[in-house]
Design a protein around this motif. Structure first.
Motif, PDB file in Angstrom:
ATOM      1  N   ASP A   1      46.712  25.792  44.594  1.00  0.00           N
ATOM      2  CA  ASP A   1      47.710  25.905  43.517  1.00  0.00           C
ATOM      3  C   ASP A   1      49.070  25.249  43.775  1.00  0.00           C
ATOM      4  O   ASP A   1      49.779  24.961  42.813  1.00  0.00           O
ATOM      5  CB  ASP A   1      47.969  27.383  43.199  1.00  0.00           C
ATOM      6  CG  ASP A   1      46.887  27.954  42.302  1.00  0.00           C
ATOM      7  OD1 ASP A   1      45.897  27.244  42.030  1.00  0.00           O
ATOM      8  OD2 ASP A   1      47.037  29.111  41.866  1.00  0.00           O
TER       9      ASP A   1
ATOM     10  N   HIS B   1      43.394  30.683  48.435  1.00  0.00           N
ATOM     11  CA  HIS B   1      44.283  31.848  48.511  1.00  0.00           C
ATOM     12  C   HIS B   1      43.604  32.974  47.741  1.00  0.00           C
ATOM     13  O   HIS B   1      42.502  32.790  47.226  1.00  0.00           O
ATOM     14  CB  HIS B   1      45.683  31.528  47.970  1.00  0.00           C
ATOM     15  CG  HIS B   1      45.736  31.110  46.534  1.00  0.00           C
ATOM     16  ND1 HIS B   1      45.100  29.982  46.057  1.00  0.00           N
ATOM     17  CD2 HIS B   1      46.327  31.675  45.454  1.00  0.00           C
ATOM     18  CE1 HIS B   1      45.323  29.863  44.766  1.00  0.00           C
ATOM     19  NE2 HIS B   1      46.054  30.880  44.362  1.00  0.00           N
TER      20      HIS B   1
ATOM     21  N   ASP C   1      42.319  34.460  40.076  1.00  0.00           N
ATOM     22  CA  ASP C   1      41.645  33.344  39.392  1.00  0.00           C
ATOM     23  C   ASP C   1      40.888  32.440  40.375  1.00  0.00           C
ATOM     24  O   ASP C   1      40.270  31.458  39.967  1.00  0.00           O
ATOM     25  CB  ASP C   1      42.631  32.529  38.534  1.00  0.00           C
ATOM     26  CG  ASP C   1      43.846  32.047  39.286  1.00  0.00           C
ATOM     27  OD1 ASP C   1      44.295  32.751  40.219  1.00  0.00           O
ATOM     28  OD2 ASP C   1      44.366  30.972  38.942  1.00  0.00           O
ATOM     29  N   HIS C   2      40.937  32.790  41.664  1.00  0.00           N
ATOM     30  CA  HIS C   2      40.248  31.986  42.681  1.00  0.00           C
ATOM     31  C   HIS C   2      39.176  32.768  43.436  1.00  0.00           C
ATOM     32  O   HIS C   2      38.535  32.234  44.329  1.00  0.00           O
ATOM     33  CB  HIS C   2      41.272  31.421  43.679  1.00  0.00           C
ATOM     34  CG  HIS C   2      42.284  30.549  43.009  1.00  0.00           C
ATOM     35  ND1 HIS C   2      42.237  29.173  43.065  1.00  0.00           N
ATOM     36  CD2 HIS C   2      43.341  30.862  42.211  1.00  0.00           C
ATOM     37  CE1 HIS C   2      43.233  28.683  42.343  1.00  0.00           C
ATOM     38  NE2 HIS C   2      43.914  29.678  41.808  1.00  0.00           N
TER      39      HIS C   2
ATOM     40  N   HIS D   1      44.276  23.537  39.191  1.00  0.00           N
ATOM     41  CA  HIS D   1      44.618  23.693  37.770  1.00  0.00           C
ATOM     42  C   HIS D   1      45.111  22.357  37.214  1.00  0.00           C
ATOM     43  O   HIS D   1      45.593  21.518  37.954  1.00  0.00           O
ATOM     44  CB  HIS D   1      45.746  24.720  37.585  1.00  0.00           C
ATOM     45  CG  HIS D   1      45.417  26.098  38.051  1.00  0.00           C
ATOM     46  ND1 HIS D   1      44.703  26.997  37.295  1.00  0.00           N
ATOM     47  CD2 HIS D   1      45.730  26.742  39.196  1.00  0.00           C
ATOM     48  CE1 HIS D   1      44.582  28.138  37.964  1.00  0.00           C
ATOM     49  NE2 HIS D   1      45.192  28.008  39.131  1.00  0.00           N
TER      50      HIS D   1
END
Ligand SMILES: [Zn+2]
Length: 241
Positions: A147, A70, A74-75, A188
């Motif tokens: 996520d 996505h 943070d990706h 995560h």
């Protein structure tokens, strides 16, 4: 060696999962490098590192492509190392809002990315974001989840592009496919995690919507949110559900 020194300085840690898979731990987020016989695929491009492609090329001599589970920041830390990358088209507005360039190669439910004797199938999991996707490595019997599925993590479900009801439906659909994989590799927190996490997250989300879980007010990125601690993970939601 230079690259590994650099990686260490960025506090990223490279861990080989098996002869054809690495996970890179990057300050709270995890991304993956998978290889086949012909190609390699980065799954996400990190948060603090700006050189995910360089890291990948230090681990394999195969040509490296990128797929994003996505578009959250943070990706997508090193996306600009790539001119093109696989992403669900529903992620484009969020991706462009962060000012990022590059051409999206759209992927949707059922699409297969073939790395050469290693096929990865796209599974849509809308909810955390509209175009969140997971990858099923059917032969390896692993689901790389992004996520939406985490254990002992904090799942972000607040803000304009999150949708709890869509999230619950996604988990319902995924639960039906549980026989196709033995473990889940999330982006995560704990790694790996068991498939019963899908059911636990589904039930937890339903209980939150039904008002059966007491939340705690928090402030995150300037938003007032509610944190629901389910014991095995925390869901961060809008104040109004
Ligand atoms: Zn994330």
């Amino acid at each position: 060696m230079r690259i590994h020194d650099e990686v260490k300085r960025m506090d990223a840690q490279i861990i080989q999962v098996n002869p054809i898979t690495w996970r890179i731990e990057d300050g709270g987020v995890r991304f993956f490098l998978l290889t086949g016989t012909e190609k390699a695929l980065l799954i996400d491009s990190g948060m603090t590192v700006q050189n995910a492609k360089e890291i990948a090329e230090s681990l394999t001599s195969l040509p490296v492509s990128l797929l994003n589970t996505h578009a959250d920041r943070d990706h997508t830390g090193s996306n600009e190392e790539f001119e093109t990358f696989y992403m669900h088209p529903a992620e484009e507005p969020v991706y462009r809002r962060s000012g990022k360039a590059g051409t999206i190669l759209p992927v949707r439910e059922g699409d297969i990315i073939d790395l050469g004797e290693r096929e990865l199938k796209i599974i849509e999991l809308p909810g955390h974001t509209p175009g969140s996707i997971a990858l099923l490595d059917a032969a390896g019997r692993v689901l790389i989840s992004g996520d939406p599925i985490q254990r002992h993590g904090r799942i972000f479900m607040f803000g304009p592009h999150r949708d709890m009801r869509a999230y619950i439906r996604s988990l319902e659909q995924l639960e039906k496919r549980k026989a196709e994989f033995d473990e889940i590799w999330p982006s995560h927190a704990d790694f790996p995690i068991s498939t019963d996490t899908i059911r636990m997250l589904h039930d937890g989300a339903q209980e939150i919507l039904a008002g059966k879980v007491t939340g705690k007010p928090e402030e995150m990125h300037g938003s007032r949110i509610t944190a629901y601690d389910l014991g095995f993970c925390v869901k961060l939601c809008d104040q109004e559900l």
